[in-house]
Design a protein around this motif. Structure first.
Motif, PDB file in Angstrom:
ATOM      1  N   VAL A  92       0.802  -1.242   0.058  1.00 52.06           N
ATOM      2  CA  VAL A  92      -0.120   0.090   0.054  1.00 52.06           C
ATOM      3  C   VAL A  92       0.693   1.191  -0.071  1.00 52.06           C
ATOM      4  O   VAL A  92       1.755   1.483   0.803  1.00 52.06           O
ATOM      5  N   GLU A  93       0.721   2.071  -1.136  1.00 49.08           N
ATOM      6  CA  GLU A  93       1.570   3.409  -0.969  1.00 49.08           C
ATOM      7  C   GLU A  93       0.722   4.522  -0.912  1.00 49.08           C
ATOM      8  O   GLU A  93      -0.532   4.652  -1.516  1.00 49.08           O
ATOM      9  N   TYR A  94       1.013   5.433  -0.080  1.00 51.03           N
ATOM     10  CA  TYR A  94       0.507   6.710   0.400  1.00 51.03           C
ATOM     11  C   TYR A  94       0.868   7.773  -0.630  1.00 51.03           C
ATOM     12  O   TYR A  94       1.999   8.026  -0.806  1.00 51.03           O
ATOM     13  N   LYS A  95      -0.328   8.489  -1.129  1.00 48.45           N
ATOM     14  CA  LYS A  95       0.140   9.473  -2.124  1.00 48.45           C
ATOM     15  C   LYS A  95      -0.898  10.583  -1.652  1.00 48.45           C
ATOM     16  O   LYS A  95      -2.116  10.498  -1.339  1.00 48.45           O
ATOM     17  N   ARG A  96      -0.488  11.902  -1.848  1.00 51.11           N
ATOM     18  CA  ARG A  96      -1.364  12.987  -1.517  1.00 51.11           C
ATOM     19  C   ARG A  96      -2.233  13.249  -2.860  1.00 51.11           C
ATOM     20  O   ARG A  96      -1.830  12.611  -3.882  1.00 51.11           O
ATOM     21  N   GLY A  97      -3.123  14.292  -2.893  1.00 52.84           N
ATOM     22  CA  GLY A  97      -3.864  14.350  -3.715  1.00 52.84           C
ATOM     23  C   GLY A  97      -4.975  13.365  -4.184  1.00 52.84           C
ATOM     24  O   GLY A  97      -5.312  12.635  -3.376  1.00 52.84           O
ATOM     25  N   ARG A  98      -4.951  13.171  -5.346  1.00 53.64           N
ATOM     26  CA  ARG A  98      -6.089  12.263  -5.981  1.00 53.64           C
ATOM     27  C   ARG A  98      -5.511  11.375  -7.166  1.00 53.64           C
ATOM     28  O   ARG A  98      -4.494  11.469  -7.436  1.00 53.64           O
ATOM     29  N   GLU A 106       1.376   3.857 -10.185  1.00 56.17           N
ATOM     30  CA  GLU A 106       0.977   2.422 -10.364  1.00 56.17           C
ATOM     31  C   GLU A 106       2.173   1.793 -10.551  1.00 56.17           C
ATOM     32  O   GLU A 106       2.445   0.598 -10.091  1.00 56.17           O
ATOM     33  N   VAL A 107       3.037   2.346 -11.528  1.00 55.56           N
ATOM     34  CA  VAL A 107       4.433   1.939 -11.759  1.00 55.56           C
ATOM     35  C   VAL A 107       5.269   1.652 -10.592  1.00 55.56           C
ATOM     36  O   VAL A 107       5.841   0.620 -10.300  1.00 55.56           O
ATOM     37  N   GLN A 108       5.232   2.698  -9.811  1.00 62.13           N
ATOM     38  CA  GLN A 108       6.190   2.563  -8.569  1.00 62.13           C
ATOM     39  C   GLN A 108       5.582   1.588  -7.516  1.00 62.13           C
ATOM     40  O   GLN A 108       6.303   0.684  -6.772  1.00 62.13           O
ATOM     41  N   LEU A 109       4.290   1.298  -7.512  1.00 62.76           N
ATOM     42  CA  LEU A 109       3.617   0.208  -6.473  1.00 62.76           C
ATOM     43  C   LEU A 109       4.003  -1.127  -7.072  1.00 62.76           C
ATOM     44  O   LEU A 109       4.291  -2.327  -6.474  1.00 62.76           O
ATOM     45  N   CYS A 110       3.881  -1.254  -8.693  1.00 63.71           N
ATOM     46  CA  CYS A 110       4.121  -2.489  -9.041  1.00 63.71           C
ATOM     47  C   CYS A 110       5.554  -2.920  -8.976  1.00 63.71           C
ATOM     48  O   CYS A 110       5.822  -3.898  -8.763  1.00 63.71           O
ATOM     49  N   PRO A 125      -0.409 -10.311  -6.739  1.00 64.62           N
ATOM     50  CA  PRO A 125      -1.074  -9.903  -7.666  1.00 64.62           C
ATOM     51  C   PRO A 125      -1.800  -8.693  -7.616  1.00 64.62           C
ATOM     52  O   PRO A 125      -2.428  -7.990  -8.379  1.00 64.62           O
ATOM     53  N   ARG A 126      -1.903  -8.243  -6.482  1.00 64.63           N
ATOM     54  CA  ARG A 126      -2.626  -7.059  -6.153  1.00 64.63           C
ATOM     55  C   ARG A 126      -1.973  -6.002  -5.131  1.00 64.63           C
ATOM     56  O   ARG A 126      -1.134  -6.542  -4.252  1.00 64.63           O
ATOM     57  N   GLY A 127      -2.457  -4.367  -4.947  1.00 67.81           N
ATOM     58  CA  GLY A 127      -2.048  -3.759  -4.128  1.00 67.81           C
ATOM     59  C   GLY A 127      -2.966  -2.657  -3.876  1.00 67.81           C
ATOM     60  O   GLY A 127      -3.918  -2.770  -4.683  1.00 67.81           O
ATOM     61  N   ALA A 128      -2.378  -1.499  -3.514  1.00 65.31           N
ATOM     62  CA  ALA A 128      -3.510  -0.364  -3.277  1.00 65.31           C
ATOM     63  C   ALA A 128      -2.639   0.944  -3.289  1.00 65.31           C
ATOM     64  O   ALA A 128      -1.487   0.988  -2.770  1.00 65.31           O
ATOM     65  N   THR A 134      -8.547  12.118  -1.345  1.00 67.83           N
ATOM     66  CA  THR A 134      -9.820  11.346  -1.472  1.00 67.83           C
ATOM     67  C   THR A 134     -10.206  10.519  -0.234  1.00 67.83           C
ATOM     68  O   THR A 134     -11.360  10.259   0.127  1.00 67.83           O
ATOM     69  N   ARG A 135      -8.921  10.344   0.569  1.00 70.11           N
ATOM     70  CA  ARG A 135      -9.125   9.610   1.740  1.00 70.11           C
ATOM     71  C   ARG A 135      -9.330   8.199   1.582  1.00 70.11           C
ATOM     72  O   ARG A 135     -10.108   7.703   2.153  1.00 70.11           O
ATOM     73  N   ARG A 136      -9.297   7.684   0.293  1.00 75.07           N
ATOM     74  CA  ARG A 136      -9.782   6.403  -0.081  1.00 75.07           C
ATOM     75  C   ARG A 136      -8.566   5.696  -0.971  1.00 75.07           C
ATOM     76  O   ARG A 136      -7.782   6.067  -1.438  1.00 75.07           O
ATOM     77  N   ARG A 137      -8.668   4.314  -0.770  1.00 73.84           N
ATOM     78  CA  ARG A 137      -7.782   3.441  -1.597  1.00 73.84           C
ATOM     79  C   ARG A 137      -8.181   3.182  -2.991  1.00 73.84           C
ATOM     80  O   ARG A 137      -9.362   3.157  -3.138  1.00 73.84           O
ATOM     81  N   LYS A 138      -7.296   3.219  -3.872  1.00 72.47           N
ATOM     82  CA  LYS A 138      -7.525   2.716  -5.191  1.00 72.47           C
ATOM     83  C   LYS A 138      -6.629   1.255  -5.454  1.00 72.47           C
ATOM     84  O   LYS A 138      -5.542   1.163  -5.352  1.00 72.47           O
ATOM     85  N   ASP A 139      -7.499   0.338  -5.494  1.00 76.50           N
ATOM     86  CA  ASP A 139      -7.136  -1.135  -5.856  1.00 76.50           C
ATOM     87  C   ASP A 139      -6.156  -1.256  -7.083  1.00 76.50           C
ATOM     88  O   ASP A 139      -6.636  -0.607  -8.139  1.00 76.50           O
ATOM     89  N   VAL A 140      -5.193  -1.790  -7.095  1.00 76.03           N
ATOM     90  CA  VAL A 140      -4.374  -1.999  -8.371  1.00 76.03           C
ATOM     91  C   VAL A 140      -3.965  -3.298  -8.586  1.00 76.03           C
ATOM     92  O   VAL A 140      -3.548  -3.969  -7.691  1.00 76.03           O
ATOM     93  N   VAL A 141      -4.262  -3.780  -9.802  1.00 78.50           N
ATOM     94  CA  VAL A 141      -4.096  -5.243 -10.130  1.00 78.50           C
ATOM     95  C   VAL A 141      -2.464  -5.108 -11.134  1.00 78.50           C
ATOM     96  O   VAL A 141      -2.516  -4.405 -12.013  1.00 78.50           O
ATOM     97  N   PHE A 142      -1.885  -5.879 -10.718  1.00 80.82           N
ATOM     98  CA  PHE A 142      -0.432  -6.102 -11.296  1.00 80.82           C
ATOM     99  C   PHE A 142      -0.644  -7.009 -12.392  1.00 80.82           C
ATOM    100  O   PHE A 142      -0.145  -8.134 -12.466  1.00 80.82           O
TER     101      PHE A 142
END
Length: 205
Positions: A92-98, A106-110, A125-128, A134-142
């Motif tokens: 899980v990677e934390y980012k400011r903004g949206r 996504e590349v950094q997380l992958c 297979p996955r991360g977020a 937005t204070r929300r997670r965005k699921d990312v599929v690798f």
């Protein structure tokens, strides 16, 4: 083979010149946006381990991939239980903004997932991505496409860093005006100089 910080991949995909200024020329400048990002990371930047809602969690976890020459750390890695009794890492990677239109985050997380796969010997297979605005997670599929893009960005980043050459500035208002390095990079000034040089060359031909 020189190691490449995971963050360099994000910087390179966003702007190769920004990547070179940070990782070759060791330049940095704080802005409101980077300050907000730093504050968002403060909790995750403290190394530790614990359990949250029944899930084992590690913060500021050191990552590496020997074959790819990658090194860095994950803000948070959750270890989700599997049916076979094992655990699957979930970065899980934390980012400011949206969420953004480009895929630099996504590349950094992958890349983190690739490191975890190398370290634990099992698929990730996955991360977020957690966005502060937005204070929300965005699921990312690798998936295959993201993995191929990540490896392509890694190759480009390594080639640029090994060349020891900082790319020329190309002014793009949407990117440049929000970059904390804009005053050090001077993209508008440098771009204008290049335009004048091209005009003079064309004029004397």
């Amino acid at each position: 083979m020189d190691v490449i910080p995971l963050s360099a991949l994000q910087h390179f995909l966003y702007c190769p010149r920004q990547c070179a200024l940070i990782h070759l020329e060791q330049l940095w400048a704080e802005s409101r946006e980077t300050a907000e990002g730093r504050i968002l990371h403060e909790r995750a930047d403290l190394p530790g381990a614990g359990t949250r809602k029944g899930v084992r969690v590690a913060t500021a976890m050191a990552l590496s991939h020997e074959a790819f020459g990658l090194i860095g750390k994950a803000d948070v890695v959750e270890f989700h239980s599997q049916a076979d009794g094992g655990e699957c890492p979930f970065p899980v990677e934390y980012k400011r903004g949206r969420p953004k239109a480009h895929q630099a985050d996504e590349v950094q997380l992958c890349a983190q997932a690739l490191c975890l796969e190398d370290m634990y010997g099992k698929p990730v297979p996955r991360g977020a991505l957690f966005y502060g605005q937005t204070r929300r997670r965005k699921d990312v599929v690798f998936d295959r496409g993201l993995r191929e893009l990540t490896l392509k960005v890694l190759q480009g980043t390594r080639a640029m860093l090994e060349s020891r050459q900082t790319p020329s500035a190309i002014y793009e208002a949407k990117k440049c005006d929000s970059c904390s390095l804009v005053d050090l990079c001077m993209p508008q000034c440098i771009s204008r100089q290049r335009s004048v040089q091209r005009w003079l060359m064309n004029a004397v031909e």
